[in-house]
Design a protein around this motif. Structure first.
Motif, PDB file in Angstrom:
ATOM      1  N   TYR A 222       0.919  -1.092   0.078  1.00  8.64           N
ATOM      2  CA  TYR A 222      -0.001   0.021   0.141  1.00  8.64           C
ATOM      3  C   TYR A 222       0.957   1.086   0.019  1.00  8.64           C
ATOM      4  N   LEU A 223       1.855   1.503   0.800  1.00  6.78           N
ATOM      5  CA  LEU A 223       2.881   2.386   1.033  1.00  6.78           C
ATOM      6  C   LEU A 223       3.692   2.697  -0.385  1.00  6.78           C
ATOM      7  N   ALA A 224       3.873   1.497  -1.029  1.00  6.71           N
ATOM      8  CA  ALA A 224       4.655   1.539  -2.237  1.00  6.71           C
ATOM      9  C   ALA A 224       3.946   2.071  -3.350  1.00  6.71           C
ATOM     10  N   LEU A 225       2.484   1.926  -3.385  1.00  7.93           N
ATOM     11  CA  LEU A 225       1.595   2.447  -4.411  1.00  7.93           C
ATOM     12  C   LEU A 225       1.382   3.766  -4.056  1.00  7.93           C
ATOM     13  N   MET A 226       0.800   4.233  -3.171  1.00  3.27           N
ATOM     14  CA  MET A 226       0.529   5.395  -2.637  1.00  3.27           C
ATOM     15  C   MET A 226       1.662   6.352  -2.632  1.00  3.27           C
ATOM     16  N   ARG A 227       2.736   6.286  -2.192  1.00  6.41           N
ATOM     17  CA  ARG A 227       3.819   7.092  -2.241  1.00  6.41           C
ATOM     18  C   ARG A 227       5.236   6.644  -3.122  1.00  6.41           C
ATOM     19  N   SER A 228       4.820   6.265  -4.420  1.00  7.23           N
ATOM     20  CA  SER A 228       6.001   5.719  -5.099  1.00  7.23           C
ATOM     21  C   SER A 228       6.802   6.751  -5.545  1.00  7.23           C
ATOM     22  N   HIS A 229       6.468   7.896  -5.916  1.00  2.00           N
ATOM     23  CA  HIS A 229       7.600   9.103  -6.161  1.00  2.00           C
ATOM     24  C   HIS A 229       7.992   9.792  -4.908  1.00  2.00           C
ATOM     25  N   ASP A 230       7.724   9.246  -3.661  1.00  2.00           N
ATOM     26  CA  ASP A 230       8.342   9.850  -2.699  1.00  2.00           C
ATOM     27  C   ASP A 230       9.967   9.808  -2.417  1.00  2.00           C
ATOM     28  N   PRO A 231      10.585  10.855  -2.208  1.00  2.00           N
ATOM     29  CA  PRO A 231      12.082  10.749  -1.912  1.00  2.00           C
ATOM     30  C   PRO A 231      12.800   9.770  -1.052  1.00  2.00           C
ATOM     31  N   LEU A 232      11.863   9.070  -0.132  1.00  2.00           N
ATOM     32  CA  LEU A 232      12.307   8.073   0.664  1.00  2.00           C
ATOM     33  C   LEU A 232      12.803   6.794   0.071  1.00  2.00           C
ATOM     34  N   TRP A 233      11.855   6.548  -0.896  1.00  2.00           N
ATOM     35  CA  TRP A 233      12.618   5.013  -1.678  1.00  2.00           C
ATOM     36  C   TRP A 233      13.790   5.300  -2.591  1.00  2.00           C
ATOM     37  N   ARG A 234      13.921   6.419  -3.056  1.00  2.00           N
ATOM     38  CA  ARG A 234      15.098   6.749  -3.914  1.00  2.00           C
ATOM     39  C   ARG A 234      16.557   6.576  -3.206  1.00  2.00           C
ATOM     40  N   GLY A 235      16.993   5.367  -3.446  1.00  2.00           N
ATOM     41  CA  GLY A 235      18.411   5.056  -2.984  1.00  2.00           C
ATOM     42  C   GLY A 235      18.344   5.019  -1.366  1.00  2.00           C
ATOM     43  N   LEU A 236      17.299   4.378  -1.054  1.00  2.00           N
ATOM     44  CA  LEU A 236      17.039   3.947   0.553  1.00  2.00           C
ATOM     45  C   LEU A 236      18.148   3.334   1.186  1.00  2.00           C
ATOM     46  N   PRO A 237      18.777   2.242   0.833  1.00  2.00           N
ATOM     47  CA  PRO A 237      20.048   1.539   1.360  1.00  2.00           C
ATOM     48  C   PRO A 237      21.120   2.423   1.306  1.00  2.00           C
ATOM     49  N   HIS A 238      21.457   3.130   0.473  1.00  2.00           N
ATOM     50  CA  HIS A 238      22.607   4.220   0.293  1.00  2.00           C
ATOM     51  C   HIS A 238      22.465   5.047   1.403  1.00  2.00           C
ATOM     52  N   GLU A 239      21.355   5.691   1.582  1.00  2.00           N
ATOM     53  CA  GLU A 239      21.109   6.843   2.385  1.00  2.00           C
ATOM     54  C   GLU A 239      21.251   6.458   3.660  1.00  2.00           C
ATOM     55  N   LEU A 240      20.612   5.356   4.121  1.00  2.00           N
ATOM     56  CA  LEU A 240      20.636   4.717   5.301  1.00  2.00           C
ATOM     57  C   LEU A 240      22.178   4.651   5.989  1.00  2.00           C
ATOM     58  N   ARG A 241      22.930   4.047   4.967  1.00  2.00           N
ATOM     59  CA  ARG A 241      24.383   3.842   5.246  1.00  2.00           C
ATOM     60  C   ARG A 241      25.167   5.088   5.370  1.00  2.00           C
ATOM     61  N   LEU A 242      24.663   6.187   4.685  1.00  2.00           N
ATOM     62  CA  LEU A 242      25.256   7.663   4.899  1.00  2.00           C
ATOM     63  C   LEU A 242      24.749   8.273   6.218  1.00  2.00           C
ATOM     64  N   GLU A 243      23.707   7.845   6.737  1.00  2.00           N
ATOM     65  CA  GLU A 243      23.287   8.452   7.964  1.00  2.00           C
ATOM     66  C   GLU A 243      23.819   7.821   9.217  1.00  2.00           C
ATOM     67  N   LEU A 244      24.352   6.560   8.935  1.00  2.00           N
ATOM     68  CA  LEU A 244      25.220   5.739   9.976  1.00  2.00           C
ATOM     69  C   LEU A 244      26.376   6.825  10.273  1.00  2.00           C
ATOM     70  N   THR A 245      26.886   7.464   9.522  1.00  2.00           N
ATOM     71  CA  THR A 245      28.088   8.285   9.617  1.00  2.00           C
ATOM     72  C   THR A 245      27.573   9.944   9.988  1.00  2.00           C
TER      73      THR A 245
END
Length: 476
Positions: A222-245
Motif C-alpha cells: 500500500y505504501l509503495a503504491l500510494m507514495r511511489s514518487h516519495d524521495p524516501l524510496w530513492r536510494g534508501l539503502p545507500h542513504e541509510l548507510r550515509l546516515e550511520l556516519t
C-alpha cells in the motif's frame, strides 16, 4: 566666313606674350617680373607616344651690362620659343531634325455583346446540422494556480493528506489481517480441527504473529503504491548507510554512544510514565464505571511466545512504523516547522495504536524518535525503536522471568527508578536548551490551529478514540 574669322582671332590671341612678331626683338623684362610660361595641352594621341627629346638651342653670349649699377641683375635676351599655334578646323553643324509626331486616329469602342441572363431565384440556406457550441475557454498553464491557497489551507491540506495516509494504512492492515485470519481458520476447519479450538483465544494468540506479518506485507504494498514518487524510496539503502556516519541528506549531526544511551534512557523513562501514572489512572477510572480495562499490551504479551510475534514486534513492525511516521509523514510536514512535524507525527503515531495507554506512551516515545530522526537520521530512529521493542520489551522481560521473585522486584523496580530519575534530571538540566531548540524551529503563527482544524486529521483521531473505547473496556 564667321568660322574663319574666329580662327584668325585665335591665332592672334593665343600667341605667347614673350614672343615678338617676326623680325622684332623681345622686350626687356623688368626685375620684378618673371617669365610666365604657358603649357600647351598635349593631345591624347601624342601623350601615349614616345616622349620627344627637348630641342637644344644655342646659348647666346652674355651682353654687356647696360647699367653699371650692381643692384640690378644682368638682363639676358632669350630667343623666341618655336611655338606653332594649333590649327583649329571648323566643325559642320549636327544635322538635327525634329521628330515629327503623327496623329493617331481615335478608336471606336464597342461593348462586348454578352447575352442577357436571368437572375437566379432566391434560395433559403438549409439549417446548420450542428447546434451552436460555446467557445472553449483557454486553459491556463500548469504552473499558474487557478486559485491561491492561504497558509492555513495549505497546512490543513498537508496534514489531512498525511492523516488520510495513516488512516487507510490502518484500514489495509486490519482488512488484510482479518482476511488472513479467516483463511487460516478455514484451512484448519477443513483439516478437521474443531471450531471451538479454532475460535478460541489461545488459537488466536498463536496465529496472531503470522497474521501480523502478512498484514505488514499488505501495508508495504500500500505504501509503495500510494507514495511511489516519495524521495524516501530513492536510494534508501545507500542513504541509510550515509546516515550511520551523519553525512546523509536527513542527518545533520553524527550519532555518538552518549546520545544513543540518553535516547534509550528517555524512552525507558516514558515507560515509567506508563507504568506508574497512566496504568493506575486507567484502573481507577474504569473502577468508577464498573469496567475492566483491556489494553493491547496484554494481547501482545500473551502472544510473545511465538517466533512470528517476536519478528513482528521486535523487528519488522518497528521498521514499517518508522518508515511511515518518520520517513514519510514527518518530512512531508517539515516545511511548516521542524518541531511541528515532530509533534504532529508523534500524535499520529500515538493514535495509530488505537489504545489509550499504549497510545499515550507511543506519543512520548514518538517525540524522542522524531527528534533523533530529524537530527541524526532515520536509521537511528529505527535502531532505537528495535532496541526498545526487542531488547527491553522482549529479552529483558524474558530475563526477569528466569530470576527469583525478589530479584525480579529489585532489578525491575531498580531499573525503573534509575531511568525515571535520570530522565527527569536530564530534562530539568537541559530545559533551557530544549526551549531554545523549540524557539529556533517553531512554526509560523496559526499552524497548530490549522492542523487541528483539518477534517481528515479530526476524522482519524475520532475513529481511533472510538475504537480504543470500544475494544479497551469490558463489562465486569
Amino acid at each position: 566666313m564667321s568660322n574663319q574669322s574666329d580662327d584668325a582671332d585665335k591665332t592672334c590671341t593665343n600667341r605667347p606674350e614673350h614672343v615678338a612678331p617676326t623680325g622684332q626683338q623681345p622686350p626687356i623684362m623688368q626685375p620684378q617680373q618673371t617669365a610666365r610660361q604657358e603649357y600647351q595641352q598635349v593631345p591624347p594621341a601624342q601623350a601615349s607616344a614616345q616622349p620627344q627629346p627637348y630641342p637644344q638651342f644655342p646659348q647666346p653670349a652674355a651682353p654687356a651690362a647696360p647699367y653699371p649699377n650692381p643692384a640690378y641683375p644682368v638682363q639676358i635676351q632669350v630667343p623666341p620659343y618655336p611655338y606653332q599655334p594649333y590649327q583649329y578646323q571648323a566643325v559642320p553643324p549636327y544635322p538635327y531634325q525634329p521628330y515629327q509626331y503623327q496623329a493617331v486616329p481615335p478608336q471606336s469602342y464597342q461593348p462586348y455583346p454578352y447575352p442577357p441572363q436571368a437572375a437566379p431565384p432566391y434560395q433559403q440556406a438549409p439549417p446548420y446540422p450542428y447546434p451552436p457550441q460555446p467557445m472553449p475557454q483557454a486553459q491556463q498553464p500548469a504552473w499558474i494556480p487557478r486559485h491561491f491557497l492561504t497558509y492555513a489551507q495549505q497546512v490543513r491540506r498537508a496534514v489531512g493528506r498525511e492523516a488520510r495516509l495513516v488512516l487507510f494504512y490502518c484500514v489495509v492492515m486490519t482488512a488484510v489481517a482479518l482476511v488472513a485470519q479467516m483463511t487460516i481458520a478455514t484451512v484448519m476447519i477443513l483439516q478437521g480441527t474443531p471450531e471451538s479450538e479454532v475460535f478460541s483465544d489461545a488459537f488466536s494468540n498463536r496465529i496472531s504473529g503470522a497474521v501480523s506479518l502478512i498484514a505488514l506485507v499488505g501495508c508495504a504494498i500500500y505504501l509503495a503504491l500510494m507514495r511511489s514518487h516519495d524521495p524516501l524510496w530513492r536510494g534508501l539503502p545507500h542513504e541509510l548507510r550515509l546516515e550511520l556516519t551523519g553525512s546523509g541528506e536527513r542527518a545533520h549531526r553524527k550519532m555518538t554512544p552518549v546520545v544513543f544511551l540518553l535516547a534509550i534512557m528517555l524512552i525507558l523513562g516514558a515507560s515509567d510514565v506508563y507504568t506508574f501514572i497512566l496504568e493506575p489512572a486507567l484502573d481507577w477510572l474504569s473502577g468508577l464505571f464498573d469496567f475492566q480495562p483491556s489494553t493491547a499490551m496484554d494481547s501482545i504479551d500473551a502472544s510473545m511466545g511465538t517466533l512470528a510475534m517476536v519478528l513482528y514486534a521486535g523487528f519488522f513492525g518497528p521498521i514499517m512504523e518508522e518508515l511511515l511516521f518518520r520517513g514519510l509523514v514527518m518530512p512531508a510536514l517539515a516545511k511548516y516547522g521542524k518541531v511541528f512535524s515532530i509533534v504532529t507525527s508523534a500524535v499520529l503515531f500515538g493514535f495509530f495504536h488505537t489504545d489509550l495507554l499504549q497510545g499515550t506512551y507511543a506519543i512520548l516515545v514518538g517525540l524522542v524518535l522524531g527528534y533523533i530522526a530529524a537530527e541524526y537520521g532515520l536509521v537511528w530512529s529505527i535502531a532505537l525503536h528495535i532496541t526498545n521493542n526487542f531488547v527491553f520489551s522482549d529479552l529483558f522481560s524474558r530475563l526477569l522471568t528466569v530470576m527469583p521473585e525478589n530479584a525480579q522486584n529489585i532489578v525491575g523496580y531498580g531499573l525503573y527508578i534509575a531511568v525515571g530519575v535520570g530522565s527527569l534530571l536530564y530534562l530539568v538540566l537541559r530545559f533551557r536548551d530544549i526551549r531554545g531548540y523549540m524557539k529556533a524551529n517553531r512554526s509560523p503563527q496559526g499552524t497548530v490551529a490549522a492542523c487541528w482544524s483539518s477534517p481528515w486529521f479530526l476524522v482519524f483521531l475520532g475513529l481511533s478514540l472510538l475504537f480504543a473505547f470500544v475494544t479497551g473496556f469490558t463489562a465486569v
